[in-house]
Write a protein that holds these residues in place. Sequence first.
Motif, short mmCIF file in Angstrom:
data_model
loop_
_atom_site.label_atom_id
_atom_site.label_comp_id
_atom_site.label_asym_id
_atom_site.label_seq_id
_atom_site.Cartn_x
_atom_site.Cartn_y
_atom_site.Cartn_z
N TYR A 38 0.84 -1.21 0.00
CA TYR A 38 0.00 0.00 0.00
C TYR A 38 0.87 1.26 0.00
O TYR A 38 0.57 2.22 -0.70
CB TYR A 38 -0.94 0.00 1.21
N ALA A 39 1.95 1.23 0.77
CA ALA A 39 2.85 2.39 0.79
C ALA A 39 3.47 2.61 -0.59
O ALA A 39 3.55 3.75 -1.06
CB ALA A 39 3.95 2.19 1.83
N LYS A 40 3.88 1.54 -1.25
CA LYS A 40 4.49 1.68 -2.59
C LYS A 40 3.48 2.17 -3.62
O LYS A 40 3.85 2.86 -4.56
CB LYS A 40 5.09 0.35 -3.03
N VAL A 41 2.23 1.83 -3.45
CA VAL A 41 1.19 2.25 -4.39
C VAL A 41 0.74 3.68 -4.12
O VAL A 41 0.49 4.44 -5.05
CB VAL A 41 -0.02 1.27 -4.32
N SER A 42 0.67 4.07 -2.86
CA SER A 42 0.01 5.34 -2.52
C SER A 42 0.95 6.50 -2.17
O SER A 42 0.57 7.66 -2.34
CB SER A 42 -0.95 5.13 -1.35
N GLU A 43 2.15 6.22 -1.69
CA GLU A 43 3.05 7.29 -1.26
C GLU A 43 3.72 7.97 -2.45
O GLU A 43 4.00 7.33 -3.46
CB GLU A 43 4.15 6.73 -0.35
N PRO A 44 3.98 9.27 -2.33
CA PRO A 44 4.75 9.95 -3.38
C PRO A 44 6.16 9.34 -3.46
O PRO A 44 6.72 8.89 -2.46
CB PRO A 44 4.83 11.41 -2.90
N MET A 45 6.71 9.35 -4.65
CA MET A 45 8.03 8.74 -4.86
C MET A 45 9.11 9.40 -3.99
O MET A 45 10.03 8.73 -3.55
CB MET A 45 8.42 8.82 -6.34
N THR A 46 8.99 10.70 -3.74
CA THR A 46 9.99 11.37 -2.90
C THR A 46 10.02 10.77 -1.50
O THR A 46 11.11 10.61 -0.92
CB THR A 46 9.71 12.89 -2.82
N PRO A 55 14.14 2.91 -4.70
CA PRO A 55 13.16 3.47 -5.65
C PRO A 55 13.72 4.59 -6.53
O PRO A 55 13.18 4.86 -7.61
CB PRO A 55 12.04 4.00 -4.74
N ALA A 56 14.81 5.22 -6.12
CA ALA A 56 15.42 6.25 -6.95
C ALA A 56 16.11 5.65 -8.17
O ALA A 56 16.34 6.35 -9.16
CB ALA A 56 16.44 7.04 -6.13
N LEU A 57 16.39 4.35 -8.12
CA LEU A 57 17.14 3.70 -9.20
C LEU A 57 16.24 3.06 -10.26
O LEU A 57 16.75 2.59 -11.28
CB LEU A 57 18.06 2.63 -8.61
N VAL A 58 14.93 3.01 -10.02
CA VAL A 58 14.01 2.36 -10.95
C VAL A 58 12.88 3.31 -11.31
O VAL A 58 12.73 4.37 -10.70
CB VAL A 58 13.44 1.05 -10.35
N THR A 59 12.07 2.90 -12.28
CA THR A 59 10.95 3.75 -12.70
C THR A 59 9.83 3.70 -11.66
O THR A 59 9.66 2.69 -10.97
CB THR A 59 10.39 3.27 -14.05
N PRO A 60 9.06 4.78 -11.57
CA PRO A 60 7.91 4.77 -10.64
C PRO A 60 6.92 3.65 -10.94
O PRO A 60 6.33 3.08 -10.03
CB PRO A 60 7.27 6.14 -10.87
N ASN A 61 6.75 3.30 -12.23
CA ASN A 61 5.82 2.22 -12.56
C ASN A 61 6.28 0.88 -11.99
O ASN A 61 5.44 0.07 -11.60
CB ASN A 61 5.65 2.11 -14.08
#
Length: 142
Positions: A38-46, A55-61
Amino acid sequence: MTAQTLSPARSRLNASYRNLTLWTLQGWIAMFFIAAGYAKVSEPMTNLVELMRWPALVTPNLVRGLGVAEIILAVLVLAPLLSWKHGRPLLVVAAGGLLVLETVMLTVQATGLDISLAVTNLVLIAMTATVLWKRAREVRRG
């Protein structure tokens, strides 16, 4: 050293304890991965990049897709609640999928020196491997 045989009542009691322990582990695994997904789906990438470096090394998708996969696998870990006969094979598949996911993430976290996340992952691997091993034996026995 002599082998000791258990009475039928004691054998059933041991099986009950084992089943309760496995359900407790399954509940913890499900809660953790539903929350993490849920955190990975709902939280902003920052926010995710602040909490975890990868997560900075891969695409948001990819991060969002991983979150969806974690939620689905976590729900399938609880599938035997709906149908013991059909849910146990789903549980075994889900536990196997989570174990693969945890192993890959352990490698990513260990190489990125996210030690606290790697230790958490080691605990999750131990829990998931135990559930997978014991529940797969039950499925094979029928």
